[in-house]
Design a protein around this motif. Structure first.
Motif, short mmCIF file in Angstrom:
data_model
loop_
_atom_site.label_atom_id
_atom_site.label_comp_id
_atom_site.label_asym_id
_atom_site.label_seq_id
_atom_site.Cartn_x
_atom_site.Cartn_y
_atom_site.Cartn_z
N ILE A 100 2.18 1.60 -3.52
CA ILE A 100 1.24 2.25 -4.64
C ILE A 100 0.68 3.75 -4.31
O ILE A 100 1.03 4.45 -5.08
CB ILE A 100 0.06 1.20 -4.61
CG1 ILE A 100 0.21 -0.23 -4.97
CG2 ILE A 100 -1.12 1.92 -5.10
CD1 ILE A 100 -0.55 -1.11 -4.72
N ALA A 101 0.84 4.13 -3.02
CA ALA A 101 0.39 5.60 -2.60
C ALA A 101 1.68 6.30 -2.91
O ALA A 101 1.36 7.51 -3.59
CB ALA A 101 0.27 5.63 -1.13
N SER A 102 2.95 5.81 -2.86
CA SER A 102 4.00 6.71 -3.37
C SER A 102 4.11 6.95 -5.15
O SER A 102 4.36 7.86 -5.20
CB SER A 102 5.49 5.98 -2.99
OG SER A 102 5.36 5.76 -1.49
N PHE B 241 1.32 6.85 -6.99
CA PHE B 241 0.44 7.72 -7.34
C PHE B 241 0.86 9.20 -7.19
O PHE B 241 0.30 10.16 -7.78
CB PHE B 241 -1.24 7.42 -6.64
CG PHE B 241 -1.67 6.33 -7.36
CD1 PHE B 241 -2.20 6.48 -8.76
CD2 PHE B 241 -1.95 4.92 -6.83
CE1 PHE B 241 -2.89 5.34 -9.47
CE2 PHE B 241 -2.62 3.90 -7.41
CZ PHE B 241 -2.95 4.20 -8.67
N TRP B 242 1.43 9.39 -5.64
CA TRP B 242 1.90 10.78 -5.58
C TRP B 242 2.84 11.35 -6.34
O TRP B 242 2.83 12.53 -7.01
CB TRP B 242 2.34 10.71 -3.82
CG TRP B 242 2.74 11.98 -3.35
CD1 TRP B 242 1.82 12.89 -3.05
CD2 TRP B 242 4.11 12.54 -3.67
NE1 TRP B 242 2.65 13.99 -2.88
CE2 TRP B 242 4.04 14.00 -3.36
CE3 TRP B 242 5.45 12.00 -3.83
CZ2 TRP B 242 5.14 14.68 -2.74
CZ3 TRP B 242 6.33 12.71 -3.57
CH2 TRP B 242 6.26 14.16 -3.07
N LEU C 116 0.81 -1.08 0.16
CA LEU C 116 0.02 -0.13 0.06
C LEU C 116 0.93 1.40 -0.04
O LEU C 116 0.61 2.38 -0.69
CB LEU C 116 -1.03 0.05 1.11
CG LEU C 116 -2.00 -1.00 1.08
CD1 LEU C 116 -3.10 -1.20 2.42
CD2 LEU C 116 -3.02 -0.58 -0.06
N GLY C 117 1.90 1.33 0.55
CA GLY C 117 3.07 2.41 0.62
C GLY C 117 3.38 2.54 -0.62
O GLY C 117 3.80 3.74 -1.08
#
Length: 126
Positions: free
Chosen positions: A30-32, A34-35, A27-28
């Motif tokens: 994937i979030a990175s 996208f950011w 999750l980290g």
């Protein structure tokens, strides 16, 4: 919660929590991604120009060696940011390709305003 006494206890603890560790890591990541994709592109470059003072006797070539380092740096900056040089850079690297309606003069102004020339002075003996 048990205490960790041996390396095998540590491995067992990691095994029991492997799902949580992998889930948080994925999750980290994937979030990175996208950011990072949501941020605008920014490019930065730097160059170093070393200017040494001439070691020519003043009596030999007094008229050809003159001006301070600041004046020479200003002259170099003016040459680098000259209109023809910037136009060549825009054409060579296809800068502002998405701004087709923009005339070349405005593209040159955009590039000139986005470039900064910094001068760092070095003390003698360093």
């Amino acid at each position: 919660m048990r205490s960790i006494y041996t390396f095998d206890d540590f491995i067992d603890m990691l095994g029991r929590r492997a799902r949580v560790i992998i889930t948080v890591t994925l999750l980290g990541c994937i979030a990175s991604v996208f950011w990072a994709l949501s941020r605008p592109y920014a490019y930065q470059s730097s160059a170093t120009i070393q200017i040494k003072l001439p070691k020519i006797d003043d009596n030999l070539a007094q008229s050809t060696v003159g001006g301070s380092s600041g004046q020479r740096l200003q002259l170099i900056e003016q040459q680098l940011l000259a209109r023809t040089n910037l136009m060549d850079l825009i054409k060579e690297y296809d800068l502002y390709a998405d701004l087709t309606a923009l005339p070349m003069a405005e593209k040159v102004d955009l590039l000139r305003s986005s470039v900064t020339v910094l001068c760092k002075r070095r003390l003698r003996g360093t």
